[in-house]
Write an enzyme that holds these catalytic residues in place. Structure first.
Site, PDB file in Angstrom:
ATOM      1  N   ASP A  10      -6.231  47.301  13.679  1.00 37.48           N
ATOM      2  CA  ASP A  10      -7.154  46.840  14.722  1.00 37.48           C
ATOM      3  C   ASP A  10      -8.021  45.688  14.220  1.00 37.48           C
ATOM      4  OD1 ASP A  10      -8.245  46.810  17.235  1.00 37.48           O
ATOM      5  OD2 ASP A  10      -9.664  48.429  16.862  1.00 37.48           O
ATOM      6  N   HIS A  27      -3.350  37.777  15.951  1.00 37.77           N
ATOM      7  CA  HIS A  27      -2.135  38.598  15.873  1.00 37.77           C
ATOM      8  C   HIS A  27      -1.154  38.008  14.854  1.00 37.77           C
ATOM      9  CE1 HIS A  27      -3.520  41.139  19.009  1.00 37.77           C
ATOM     10  NE2 HIS A  27      -3.464  40.228  19.960  1.00 37.77           N
ATOM     11  N   ARG A  61      -3.071  44.468  28.834  1.00 32.36           N
ATOM     12  CA  ARG A  61      -3.589  43.184  28.325  1.00 32.36           C
ATOM     13  C   ARG A  61      -3.036  42.018  29.141  1.00 32.36           C
ATOM     14  NH1 ARG A  61      -5.001  43.470  22.024  1.00 32.36           N
ATOM     15  NH2 ARG A  61      -5.838  45.565  22.114  1.00 32.36           N
ATOM     16  N   LEU A 121      11.677  52.218   1.300  1.00 34.33           N
ATOM     17  CA  LEU A 121      10.491  52.365   2.146  1.00 34.33           C
ATOM     18  C   LEU A 121      10.960  52.587   3.588  1.00 34.33           C
ATOM     19  CD1 LEU A 121       7.358  52.121   2.585  1.00 34.33           C
ATOM     20  CD2 LEU A 121       7.766  49.715   3.108  1.00 34.33           C
ATOM     21  N   ARG A 177      -7.636  53.131   9.748  1.00 35.63           N
ATOM     22  CA  ARG A 177      -7.906  52.290  10.915  1.00 35.63           C
ATOM     23  C   ARG A 177      -8.813  51.153  10.466  1.00 35.63           C
ATOM     24  NH1 ARG A 177      -8.542  53.339  17.182  1.00 35.63           N
ATOM     25  NH2 ARG A 177      -9.101  51.224  17.759  1.00 35.63           N
ATOM     26  N   ARG A 183     -11.588  55.814  16.171  1.00 31.16           N
ATOM     27  CA  ARG A 183     -10.842  56.517  17.222  1.00 31.16           C
ATOM     28  C   ARG A 183      -9.377  56.661  16.817  1.00 31.16           C
ATOM     29  NH1 ARG A 183     -13.814  53.058  20.531  1.00 31.16           N
ATOM     30  NH2 ARG A 183     -12.266  51.417  20.331  1.00 31.16           N
TER      31      ARG A 183
HETATM   32  C1  FPP Z   1      -5.165  45.413  17.681  1.00 30.10           C
HETATM   33  O1  FPP Z   1      -6.039  44.321  17.570  1.00 30.10           O
HETATM   34  C2  FPP Z   1      -3.845  44.983  17.361  1.00 30.10           C
HETATM   35  C3  FPP Z   1      -2.794  45.057  18.209  1.00 30.10           C
HETATM   36  C4  FPP Z   1      -2.877  45.592  19.573  1.00 30.10           C
HETATM   37  C5  FPP Z   1      -1.482  44.564  17.821  1.00 30.10           C
HETATM   38  C6  FPP Z   1      -1.121  44.786  16.405  1.00 30.10           C
HETATM   39  C7  FPP Z   1       0.120  44.059  16.161  1.00 30.10           C
HETATM   40  C8  FPP Z   1       0.404  43.313  15.083  1.00 30.10           C
HETATM   41  C9  FPP Z   1      -0.442  43.190  13.888  1.00 30.10           C
HETATM   42  C10 FPP Z   1       1.674  42.597  15.068  1.00 30.10           C
HETATM   43  C11 FPP Z   1       2.795  43.573  14.929  1.00 30.10           C
HETATM   44  C12 FPP Z   1       3.981  42.892  14.528  1.00 30.10           C
HETATM   45  C13 FPP Z   1       5.061  43.475  14.042  1.00 30.10           C
HETATM   46  C14 FPP Z   1       6.093  42.620  13.504  1.00 30.10           C
HETATM   47  C15 FPP Z   1       5.270  44.915  14.023  1.00 30.10           C
HETATM   48  P1  FPP Z   1      -6.871  43.891  18.843  1.00 30.10           P
HETATM   49  O2  FPP Z   1      -6.174  42.771  19.502  1.00 30.10           O
HETATM   50  O3  FPP Z   1      -7.133  45.069  19.718  1.00 30.10           O
HETATM   51  O4  FPP Z   1      -8.192  43.414  18.146  1.00 30.10           O
HETATM   52  P2  FPP Z   1      -9.649  43.457  18.766  1.00 30.10           P
HETATM   53  O5  FPP Z   1     -10.030  44.922  18.810  1.00 30.10           O
HETATM   54  O6  FPP Z   1     -10.429  42.704  17.755  1.00 30.10           O
HETATM   55  O7  FPP Z   1      -9.602  42.804  20.096  1.00 30.10           O
END
Ligand code: FPP
Length: 229
Positions: A10, A27, A61, A121, A177, A183
């Site tokens: 997160d 991201h 989103r 892994l 987390r 959460r």
């Molecule tokens: C939460 O941050 C993150 C996500 C919803 C997406 C997590 C995904 C990745 C890191 C990429 C995954 C890629 C692969 C290849 C598996 P948020 O956007 O909710 O952050 P915020 O709480 O700061 O808004």
């Protein structure tokens, strides 16, 4: 021993906002953090890594952000699959990939099948995943078995667990987390019954070896009693 690490990645959006960048950049950096973590796992003898990439709730989103996340997964597989294979990484998906674009679905299926024999892994990516949806799915599978003649009174917890996406995976030892919240967000609801939880203010794109080592130390210092004394 920490065998199975699960992570709620997160804080990508806030990482980007803080730098005046679009959320998509957060991201993108989040994917880099994931690549780093995959490489670190063998050093810390972590055999199973499970990450929350896209929840069933994330469809709420903006469309552009959803597209960005899907594109990043696409790119990750294009760029990383060969390296992951060399590293002995087996890829699995937890969740329903049915609603994803056909091209991405094919790429995922290919990654899952071509890494199926690897076991240095086990990387499980929760994608269009929701814990409650997974529990319901398991209940439905058992109901179907009952209709075929099995006696529900014979079932044990293992029968229910066996119908989850994680059927043959061990339960996570530690759930991390990032991003400051504490959460569970509908992640691995059944599997984390006895999992240790560790959260950090660090945003996911900044997560690296320092934070992993900190989490590992905290984990090592805890006593897991599983309801005993
Ligand atoms: C939460 O941050 C993150 C996500 C919803 C997406 C997590 C995904 C990745 C890191 C990429 C995954 C890629 C692969 C290849 C598996 P948020 O956007 O909710 O952050 P915020 O709480 O700061 O808004």
């Amino acid at each position: 021993m920490l065998t199975h690490l699960a992570v709620i990645m997160d804080g990508n959006g806030r990482w980007a906002q803080r730098r005046g960048l679009p959320r998509a950049m957060g991201h993108r950096e989040g994917v880099e953090a994931l690549r780093r973590l995959v490489r670190l796992c063998p050093k810390y003898e972590i055999r199973y890594l499970t990450v929350y990439a896209f929840s069933t709730e994330n469809w709420k989103r903006p469309e552009a952000e959803i597209q960005t996340l899907m594109l990043l997964i696409h790119e990750f597989l294009d760029r990383e699959l060969i390296v992951l294979k060399e590293q002995g990484v087996r890829i699995r998906i937890l969740g329903d990939i049915g609603p994803l674009q056909p091209a991405l679905r094919e790429k995922i299926k290919n990654a899952v099948s071509t890494t199926a024999g690897l076991e240095k892994l086990h990387l499980s990516v929760a994608l269009n995943y929701g814990g409650r949806q997974e529990l319901l799915r398991s209940a439905k599978a058992l109901a179907k078995r009952a209709l075929k003649g099995e006696n529900p009174d014979d079932w044990r917890e293992e029968d229910f667990a066996g119908e989850l996406y994680t059927g043959d995976l061990p339960e996570p030892d530690l759930l991390i987390r990032t991003g400051g919240d504490t959460r569970i967000s509908n992640f691995l609801l059944w599997q984390i019954a006895y999992t240790e939880f560790w959260s950090t203010e660090t945003y996911w794109p900044d997560f690296g070896e320092k934070e992993l080592a900190e989490a590992m130390t905290a984990f090592t210092n805890r006593q897991r009693r599983y309801g005993g004394v």
